[in-house]
Enzyme design. Structure first.
Site, mmCIF file in Angstrom:
data_model
loop_
_atom_site.group_PDB
_atom_site.id
_atom_site.type_symbol
_atom_site.label_atom_id
_atom_site.label_comp_id
_atom_site.label_asym_id
_atom_site.label_seq_id
_atom_site.Cartn_x
_atom_site.Cartn_y
_atom_site.Cartn_z
ATOM 1 C CG MET A 156 4.363 -8.400 -3.639
ATOM 2 S SD MET A 156 2.990 -7.529 -4.249
ATOM 3 C CE MET A 156 2.233 -6.774 -2.984
ATOM 4 N N GLY A 157 8.881 -7.620 -1.460
ATOM 5 C CA GLY A 157 9.932 -6.856 -1.254
ATOM 6 C C GLY A 157 9.504 -6.088 -0.176
ATOM 7 C CG LEU A 209 12.413 -8.339 2.251
ATOM 8 C CD1 LEU A 209 13.433 -9.538 2.032
ATOM 9 C CD2 LEU A 209 11.009 -9.089 2.058
ATOM 10 C CG HIS A 258 8.688 -10.018 4.352
ATOM 11 N ND1 HIS A 258 8.523 -8.660 4.421
ATOM 12 C CD2 HIS A 258 7.631 -10.258 3.497
ATOM 13 C CE1 HIS A 258 7.427 -8.337 3.740
ATOM 14 N NE2 HIS A 258 7.006 -9.407 3.122
ATOM 15 C CG ASP A 278 -1.409 -10.958 3.795
ATOM 16 O OD1 ASP A 278 -1.958 -9.830 3.595
ATOM 17 O OD2 ASP A 278 -0.020 -10.763 3.800
ATOM 18 C CB VAL A 338 6.369 -10.671 13.138
ATOM 19 C CG1 VAL A 338 7.286 -10.139 14.029
ATOM 20 C CG2 VAL A 338 6.733 -12.307 12.810
ATOM 21 N NE ARG A 358 -0.701 -2.801 1.454
ATOM 22 C CZ ARG A 358 -1.261 -2.451 0.274
ATOM 23 N NH1 ARG A 358 -1.103 -1.218 0.028
ATOM 24 N NH2 ARG A 358 -1.078 -3.231 -0.811
HETATM 25 O O1 PAF Z 1 1.679 -11.536 0.100
HETATM 26 C C1 PAF Z 1 2.392 -10.936 -0.704
HETATM 27 O O2 PAF Z 1 3.330 -10.371 -0.382
HETATM 28 C C2 PAF Z 1 2.141 -11.138 -2.054
HETATM 29 O O3 PAF Z 1 0.518 -11.293 -2.267
HETATM 30 C C3 PAF Z 1 2.529 -12.557 -2.709
HETATM 31 C C4 PAF Z 1 2.101 -13.873 -1.950
HETATM 32 C C5 PAF Z 1 4.417 -12.290 -2.568
HETATM 33 C C6 PAF Z 1 2.096 -12.566 -4.208
HETATM 34 O O4 PAF Z 1 2.620 -11.449 -4.989
#
Ligand code: PAF
Length: 284
Positions: free
Chosen positions: A30-31, A33, A37, A153, A179, A190
């Site tokens: 969802m950016g 980053l 990521h 997650d 990480v 966040r």
């Molecule tokens: O983990 C995330 O950033 C989001 O839940 C995902 C997997 C990109 C789906 O929008």
């Protein structure tokens, strides 16, 4: 690196890549980053011929409009980072490119076999319906050989594995370790919403969990849970939403350390207005 915003242009590229018999690795995001990521991207670039990343703040997985509005959006900076690590294609569509009005009216249906009835699923109703909805759409478009997800997650990863199996996507799901900042705080988009003081306080979450791992089998599950929650909440403004000790496959609570060979502690803590999640593996 190509930045693609339409499904049509993406499909054209994917057809071309597949016709050249190249493997596709995919990291949906969802950016906003961060290094977490980037570690997924590096693995994806190293293990596949073509690395595709998506950046899409998915509205259907937010159950709170404020949270959706506040979610950090840093597309330009994200693309620079992705180019540096060698990602080949970034798919960054607008909402209307992905969802019809109908899609947005009712929650996406999926049989989660109970995996959505615990932890995040209790506090964020329909969150995982939105996650499965977007990830299944993205898998259908990108057709990756491998897709990379962070273990932070934990519940999401278990649900993505279930979805991939249930919907027969020929995709290998690769889970990647959490990480952390030097302080131990798990990296998250966040974290950008935390003040400097809150960021230091939030590091206490992992410190307590890591400490609990050193004595877990000398105490009962219930006692460890209570101790950890009390220790975290000693530091204001930390407020534990839940801390569950679960079997890592079924995600169901365990009451006895001996009842599973794979035990994980999953936690969500509010630090002021920011909701942070983390986990620790006690046993595998
Ligand atoms: O983990 C995330 O950033 C989001 O839940 C995902 C997997 C990109 C789906 O929008």
């Amino acid at each position: 690196m190509q930045i693609i915003t339409t499904q049509r242009a993406l499909i054209e590229q994917i057809i071309k890549i597949k016709s050249e018999d190249k493997t596709i690795g995919f990291v949906p995001t969802m950016g906003a980053l961060h290094e977490g990521h980037i570690s997924l991207m590096k693995k994806c670039v190293a293990e596949n011929d073509v690395a595709v990343a998506s950046i899409f703040v998915n509205p259907t997985q937010f159950n709170n409009t404020d949270d959706l509005a506040r979610y950090p959006r840093t597309l330009e900076n994200d693309c620079e980072l992705l180019e540096k690590v060698g990602v080949n294609i970034v798919f960054a569509p607008e909402g209307s490119e992905i969802y019809s009005k109908n899609d947005l009216k009712t929650p996406f249906e999926f049989d989660f076999r109970g995996l959505d009835k615990v932890m995040e699923g209790i506090f964020r109703p329909n969150h995982f319906n939105g996650v499965v909805q977007i990830v299944s759409k993205l898998f259908a478009l990108v057709q990756p050989n491998r897709a990379y997800f962070g273990e932070k997650d934990f519940q999401q990863l278990a649900i993505i594995r279930l979805m991939t199996k249930t919907l027969n996507f020929p995709v290998e799901i690769v889970g990647c370790p959490i990480v952390r900042e030097e302080s131990g705080l798990a990296l998250s988009s966040r974290n950008a919403l935390l003040s400097e003081t809150e960021r230091q306080i939030a590091a206490h979450i992992h410190a307590v969990l890591a400490e609990s791992k050193t004595f877990f089998n000398e105490t009962s599950v219930a006692e460890l849970k209570n101790c950890a929650i009390a220790a975290i909440e000693k530091k204001e403004p930390l407020k534990v939403e839940y801390f569950e000790i679960i079997d890592g496959n079924s995600l169901q609570n365990i009451n006895d350390w001996r009842s599973s060979d794979y035990v994980v502690g999953c936690i969500t803590v509010h630090c002021g207005k920011v909701r942070l999640i983390d986990n620790i593996c006690y046993k595998k």
